[in-house]
Design an enzyme around this catalytic site. Structure first.
Site, mmCIF file in Angstrom:
data_model
loop_
_atom_site.group_PDB
_atom_site.id
_atom_site.type_symbol
_atom_site.label_atom_id
_atom_site.label_comp_id
_atom_site.label_asym_id
_atom_site.label_seq_id
_atom_site.Cartn_x
_atom_site.Cartn_y
_atom_site.Cartn_z
ATOM 1 C CG ASN A 8 -1.816 1.143 1.350
ATOM 2 O OD1 ASN A 8 -1.406 2.271 1.113
ATOM 3 N ND2 ASN A 8 -3.057 0.896 1.719
ATOM 4 C CG HIS A 11 1.096 6.288 4.822
ATOM 5 N ND1 HIS A 11 0.214 7.314 5.121
ATOM 6 C CD2 HIS A 11 0.578 5.174 5.375
ATOM 7 C CE1 HIS A 11 -0.779 6.825 5.845
ATOM 8 N NE2 HIS A 11 -0.589 5.532 6.004
ATOM 9 C CG HIS A 44 -8.054 4.226 1.032
ATOM 10 N ND1 HIS A 44 -8.218 4.049 2.383
ATOM 11 C CD2 HIS A 44 -9.266 4.623 0.573
ATOM 12 C CE1 HIS A 44 -9.471 4.325 2.724
ATOM 13 N NE2 HIS A 44 -10.122 4.687 1.630
ATOM 14 N NE ARG A 46 -8.148 7.583 4.252
ATOM 15 C CZ ARG A 46 -9.006 7.296 5.238
ATOM 16 N NH1 ARG A 46 -10.078 8.032 5.437
ATOM 17 N NH2 ARG A 46 -8.762 6.294 6.049
ATOM 18 N NE ARG A 50 -7.298 11.465 5.428
ATOM 19 C CZ ARG A 50 -7.727 10.795 6.504
ATOM 20 N NH1 ARG A 50 -6.908 10.004 7.168
ATOM 21 N NH2 ARG A 50 -8.954 10.917 6.925
ATOM 22 C CD GLU A 71 -6.930 -0.152 1.130
ATOM 23 O OE1 GLU A 71 -7.167 0.866 1.793
ATOM 24 O OE2 GLU A 71 -6.006 -0.918 1.374
ATOM 25 C CB THR A 102 -9.407 1.788 7.078
ATOM 26 O OG1 THR A 102 -8.931 2.459 5.927
ATOM 27 C CG2 THR A 102 -10.789 1.263 6.826
ATOM 28 C CD GLU A 152 -7.163 -6.061 2.949
ATOM 29 O OE1 GLU A 152 -7.319 -5.803 1.737
ATOM 30 O OE2 GLU A 152 -6.429 -5.398 3.700
ATOM 31 C CG HIS A 191 -5.497 -1.712 9.281
ATOM 32 N ND1 HIS A 191 -5.059 -1.117 10.426
ATOM 33 C CD2 HIS A 191 -6.015 -0.729 8.515
ATOM 34 C CE1 HIS A 191 -5.323 0.178 10.357
ATOM 35 N NE2 HIS A 191 -5.898 0.444 9.206
HETATM 36 N N1 PXP Z 1 -5.899 -2.989 4.016
HETATM 37 C C1 PXP Z 1 -6.842 -2.024 4.091
HETATM 38 C C2 PXP Z 1 -8.223 -2.357 3.637
HETATM 39 C C3 PXP Z 1 -6.537 -0.733 4.550
HETATM 40 O O1 PXP Z 1 -7.484 0.214 4.609
HETATM 41 C C4 PXP Z 1 -5.201 -0.447 4.910
HETATM 42 C C5 PXP Z 1 -4.843 0.935 5.337
HETATM 43 O O2 PXP Z 1 -5.028 1.808 4.300
HETATM 44 C C6 PXP Z 1 -4.259 -1.475 4.796
HETATM 45 C C7 PXP Z 1 -4.627 -2.742 4.377
HETATM 46 C C8 PXP Z 1 -2.824 -1.248 5.142
HETATM 47 O O3 PXP Z 1 -2.708 -0.988 6.484
HETATM 48 P P1 PXP Z 1 -1.298 -0.481 7.067
HETATM 49 O O4 PXP Z 1 -0.997 0.804 6.375
HETATM 50 O O5 PXP Z 1 -1.541 -0.359 8.520
HETATM 51 O O6 PXP Z 1 -0.303 -1.544 6.710
#
Ligand code: PXP
Length: 246
Positions: A8, A11, A44, A46, A50, A71, A102, A152, A191
């Protein structure tokens, strides 16, 4: 089949947005993640934009560096973008503007009527639709009833807890993963996963992919993104690890 790693990159985009610069570029990051052994890219989009922007999603899709898992919550403009861009995977998530990330899983049963047409149109558009849910049998059943081919499982509660409480949450995750698999669903998880807690995650059966963002991007600050992805991919090679007897 080895456990896949979806990276992901939200960030990376966060870092760009906090200064309003044009760098760092999530597409460049996708190339580096691919070099480290990522199997897919997760982003993701949003409602408040952001981190990822519409153009990031378009570019991550058209450049086809790795398969894109989008996402998203069911906001009309985000759904429209998903239908335009056609990512191979879409993960539907709950979203509140004020949350840092999330925070909980989707209430697939409670939101059934709102979700049903979105799941249908995304699937008709060619996406493999996944629902981000708590490790709960009722939510898995709702995903089946909605016609989603994948779920998921939200690993946040496990990842946030102290060791003793974490084991109870792992038991829930293992049961839900097995149950979802028996219902014919593809099972992903994500997550809060980092190098210090991934070992427990590797005891969850039937997993297809882990989606990991924050810890990899944070680690990348010290070792670079390719190496950070490589470290996580390496830790995941041991999948599946045996679960302790119940
Ligand atoms: N899976 C989903 C559905 C999420 O919303 C997120 C966070 O955006 C992640 C995985 C990844 O989580 P993390 O950034 O804590 O690894």
């Amino acid at each position: 089949m080895p456990l896949k790693l979806g990276v992901n990159l939200d960030h990376v985009a966060t870092l760009r947005q906090v200064r309003g610069t044009s760098y760092p570029d999530p597409v460049e990051a996708a190339h580096l993640a691919a070099a480290g052994g990522a199997s897919g890219i997760t982003a993701h989009l949003r409602e408040d934009r952001r981190h990822m922007l519409d153009d990031d999603i378009r570019r991550l899709r058209t450049e086809q560096i790795l398969p894109l898992n989008l996402e998203m919550a069911i906001h009309p403009d985000v759904v429209a973008l998903a239908l335009e861009v056609g990512p191979p995977e879409v993960c539907l998530v709950p979203e509140r503007r004020e949350e840092l990330t999330t925070e909980g899983g989707l209430d697939a049963r409670g939101q059934f009527r709102a979700l049903a047409p979105v799941v249908r149109s995304l699937r008709e558009n060619g996406a493999e639709v996944s629902l981000f849910i708590e490790p709960d049998e009722g939510q898995v059943r709702a995903a089946v009833d909605l016609g989603a081919p994948a779920v998921e499982l939200h690993t946040g509660r496990y990842c946030d807890r102290t060791a003793a409480a974490a084991e109870a949450e792992l038991v829930r995750l293992r049961r839900a993963a097995q149950f979802a698999y028996e219902q014919g669903l593809k099972v992903n998880a994500g997550h809060g996963i980092h190098l210090g807690n991934v070992e427990g995650i590797l005891t969850i059966p039937r997993l297809h992919a882990l989606n990991i963002g924050h810890s990899i991007v944070a680690r990348a600050v010290f070792v670079g993104l390719t190496e950070a992805v490589r470290e996580m991919a390496h830790a995941m090679y041991r999948y599946p690890l045996p679960a302790p007897p119940p």
